[in-house]
Write an enzyme that holds these catalytic residues in place. Structure first.
Site, PDB file in Angstrom:
ATOM      1  N   ASP A   1      93.923  83.829  23.006  1.00 19.07           N
ATOM      2  CA  ASP A   1      93.443  83.629  24.373  1.00 19.07           C
ATOM      3  C   ASP A   1      94.516  82.820  25.105  1.00 19.07           C
ATOM      4  OD1 ASP A   1      92.207  82.563  26.682  1.00 19.07           O
ATOM      5  OD2 ASP A   1      90.221  82.584  25.756  1.00 19.07           O
TER       6      ASP A   1
ATOM      7  N   TYR B   1      87.125  78.120  23.411  1.00 20.66           N
ATOM      8  CA  TYR B   1      86.261  78.238  24.576  1.00 20.66           C
ATOM      9  C   TYR B   1      84.820  78.382  24.064  1.00 20.66           C
ATOM     10  CZ  TYR B   1      84.118  79.984  28.802  1.00 20.66           C
ATOM     11  OH  TYR B   1      83.305  80.141  29.884  1.00 20.66           O
TER      12      TYR B   1
ATOM     13  N   LYS C   1      90.212  82.698  35.969  1.00 17.10           N
ATOM     14  CA  LYS C   1      90.879  81.407  36.101  1.00 17.10           C
ATOM     15  C   LYS C   1      92.197  81.551  36.884  1.00 17.10           C
ATOM     16  CE  LYS C   1      87.358  80.362  33.635  1.00 17.10           C
ATOM     17  NZ  LYS C   1      87.334  80.240  32.193  1.00 17.10           N
TER      18      LYS C   1
HETATM   19  C1  PLP Z   1      86.624  80.746  31.186  1.00 19.47           C
HETATM   20  C2  PLP Z   1      87.248  81.078  29.896  1.00 19.47           C
HETATM   21  C3  PLP Z   1      86.822  82.183  29.151  1.00 19.47           C
HETATM   22  C4  PLP Z   1      85.663  83.070  29.603  1.00 19.47           C
HETATM   23  O1  PLP Z   1      85.962  83.723  30.780  1.00 19.47           O
HETATM   24  P1  PLP Z   1      84.838  84.263  31.829  1.00 19.47           P
HETATM   25  O2  PLP Z   1      85.670  84.922  32.861  1.00 19.47           O
HETATM   26  O3  PLP Z   1      84.073  83.085  32.299  1.00 19.47           O
HETATM   27  O4  PLP Z   1      83.976  85.202  31.071  1.00 19.47           O
HETATM   28  C5  PLP Z   1      87.471  82.455  27.970  1.00 19.47           C
HETATM   29  N1  PLP Z   1      88.470  81.674  27.519  1.00 19.47           N
HETATM   30  C6  PLP Z   1      88.897  80.606  28.197  1.00 19.47           C
HETATM   31  C7  PLP Z   1      90.013  79.790  27.655  1.00 19.47           C
HETATM   32  C8  PLP Z   1      88.306  80.264  29.405  1.00 19.47           C
HETATM   33  O5  PLP Z   1      88.726  79.185  30.068  1.00 19.47           O
END
Ligand code: PLP
Length: 396
Positions: free
Chosen positions: A183, A111, A208
Site C-alpha cells: 500500500d 490501515y 488521499k
Molecule cells: C484511507 C486508506 C485506505 C482506504 O482507502 P479508502 O479510499 O478510504 O477506502 C487504505 N490504506 C491507507 C494507507 C489509507 O490511508
C-alpha cells in the site's frame, strides 16, 4: 496503446492523453451506462472482451481508463485498475487470487480497514493471516508456510510511521514465489515506487493524495497486465466500479499531484523539526528526521528524484489524555478530522479513532498512546501551521 514514458511531472498531465478520444482538453464525463450496438454481433463481441469501453458502465468507462493509464505510468507498472475506494482496491487485489485454505503474511500495523478485512472477514472463507512485526524482516521469512500466497505491507505505516524493508520483501517474495503487495498511499509515487524493489502489486487509496482535495473516494491497483485482468474479472462481477464523475475529479486532482506532494513534503519536514525542539513534545515520529530509528532505510527507499519523506507525521505530547484532547480541539487552522492527503491540514487522535478496531493491549503493543497526535500536512503556509500549533501548545 502504450504511451511514451515521461518524467512524473509530465505523466500526471499527459500519460492519459491516448485514452481521450475527443479533441477536448478536458475530456467529457461519459455518464451513459449503456451504448448503442451497431449490430447484434458487435454487442456480443463487446460483451466478451475484457474491459470493453462501449458496452456497460460496470465493465469500464473512458475516464476511469484514462485515470488508470496515468496511475500505471506513475507506479511504473504495465497496467492499473481504478475502483471506487481504497478498500475496494485492496479487497479486490487480495480476493481475486485467494481461495479457501490460503495463507497471507501481513504486518501488524496496517490501515485499520485492511487489518479488519484480513483479521475478521477473510477467515470466514478459510483464509488465515499471520501478522508480523514490519521492523523485523526475519519475522516475514519465519511466517512463510507451504500455502502462503501473499505478503502484504504498507510503508510508512499508520500512525507510527514504521518502515518496511521493501527490497527484502520483494526478494523474499520472488525466492518463494509468493506475490507481494504494498500500500503506497502515504508516500505516493512522487516519493516511492515499490516496483523498484520487486514488489508485484502497488495499491492506493486514491481518496488521499491522488485525489488530493478531500472530495472523492477512489482506489488504485497497479501491477502487470495479467494480474490487473484478474482483478477486473473479479471486480466487475463483485460490482466494484468508480463512477465517471469521480473519475473526472481524480483526473483533475492528479494534475497537481507532484506540486502538492513536494510542498507537503517540505512543510512536514519543517513541522517535524519544529516539534522535535518543542519542550512540550515527547517524541516525533517522522521518517525524515535524522534521529528517526529507520531514517536510513526510509531514505534508501525514496526515489532519487523524491523531494522528501511524505507529509504524514505523528507526535506524542508530554500530556495526559485530557490535555491532549484540549490541544487538538484548540487548533484553529488545523482541522480535526479523519482521512489525509488533502490540500487542507488535518489533525487526529489515533487512540480515539481506532478504539473500534483494537483492544487496549493491541494499542500498547503497536505503540499508540493517549497523548499521540497524527498530522496530515496540507499545502497552507508552513509558518501559519506552526504558529497555530505554537499557540495551542501554550494552552496545555
Ligand atoms: C484511507 C486508506 C485506505 C482506504 O482507502 P479508502 O479510499 O478510504 O477506502 C487504505 N490504506 C491507507 C494507507 C489509507 O490511508
Amino acid at each position: 496503446m502504450k504511451s511514451k514514458k515521461f518524467n512524473i511531472d509530465t505523466s500526471v498531465i499527459h500519460s492519459g492523453d491516448s485514452e481521450n478520444q475527443t479533441d477536448a482538453i478536458v475530456p467529457p464525463i461519459y455518464h451513459s451506462v449503456n451504448y448503442r450496438g451497431k449490430s447484434l454481433d458487435k454487442i456480443v463481441k463487446a460483451a466478451l472482451r475484457k474491459r470493453p469501453l462501449n458496452f456497460y458502465g460496470r465493465y469500464n468507462n473512458p475516464l476511469v481508463q484514462q485515470a488508470g493509464k496515468i496511475c500505471s505510468d506513475l507506479e511504473k507498472t504495465d497496467d492499473a485498475l481504478i475502483l471506487e475506494s481504497g478498500m475496494a482496491a485492496i479487497s479486490t487485489a487480495l480476493t481475486c487470487i485467494l481461495k479457501s485454505s490460503d495463507h497471507i503474511i501481513a504486518q501488524k500495523n496496517l490501515y485499520a480497514g485492511t487489518t479488519k478485512y484480513l483479521r475478521d472477514i477473510l477467515p470466514r472463507f478459510g483464509i488465515k493471516t499471520t501478522f508480523v512485526d514490519q521492523k523485523n524482516t526475519d519475522s516475514f521469512k519465519k511466517a512463510i508456510r507451504y500455502n502462503t500466497k501473499i505478503i502484504y505491507v504498507e510503508t510508512p505505516s499508520n500512525p507510527m510511521m514504521n518502515i518496511t524493508d521493501l527490497h527484502y520483501i520483494g526478494k523474499l517474495g520472488k525466492r518463494h514465489s509468493i506475490m507481494t503487495m504494498a500500500d503506497n498511499t502515504f508516500l505516493t509515487p512522487v516519493n516511492q515506487n515499490p516496483v523498484n524493489f520487486g514488489i508485484d502489486v502497488v495499491l492506493h487509496s486514491g481518496t488521499k493524495f491522488l485525489g488530493g482535495h478531500s472530495d472523492l473516494l477512489a482506489g488504485v491497483i497497479c501491477s502487470k497486465k495479467n494480474f490487473i485482468e484478474k482483478c477486473w474479472e473479479y471486480a466487475h462481477i463483485a460490482g466494484h466500479v468508480l463512477s465517471p464523475f469521480e473519475a473526472s475529479l481524480l483526473l483533475r486532482g492528479l494534475k497537481t499531484l507532484t506540486l502538492r506532494v513536494r510542498k507537503q513534503n517540505e512543510s512536514a519536514l519543517k513541522l517535524a523539526n519544529y516539534l522535535t525542539l518543542h519542550p512540550k513534545v515527547k517524541k516525533v515520529y517522522y521518517p525524515g528526521l535524522e534521529n528517526f530509528p529507520q531514517h536510513e532505510l526510509a531514505k534508501n527507499q525514496l526515489k532519487k528524484s523524491a523531494a522528501g519523506f511524505g507529509s504524514m507525521l505523528s507526535f506524542e505530547l508530554k500530556a495526559d489524555y485530557r490535555k491532549t484532547k484540549l490541544f487538538i480541539e484548540s487548533l484553529k487552522l488545523w482541522t480535526l478530522s479523519v482521512s489525509l492527503g488533502g490540500v487542507e491540514s488535518l489533525a487526529m487522535h489515533p487512540a480515539s479513532m481506532w478504539i473500534a478496531y483494537y483492544t487496549k493491549e493491541q494499542f500498547r503493543r503497536i505503540g499508540i498512546s493517549e497523548s499521540m497526535v497524527r498530522l496530515s500536512v496540507g499545502i497552507e503556509s508552513a509558518d501559519d501551521l506552526i504558529n497555530d500549533i505554537e499557540i495551542c501548545l501554550k494552552r496545555i
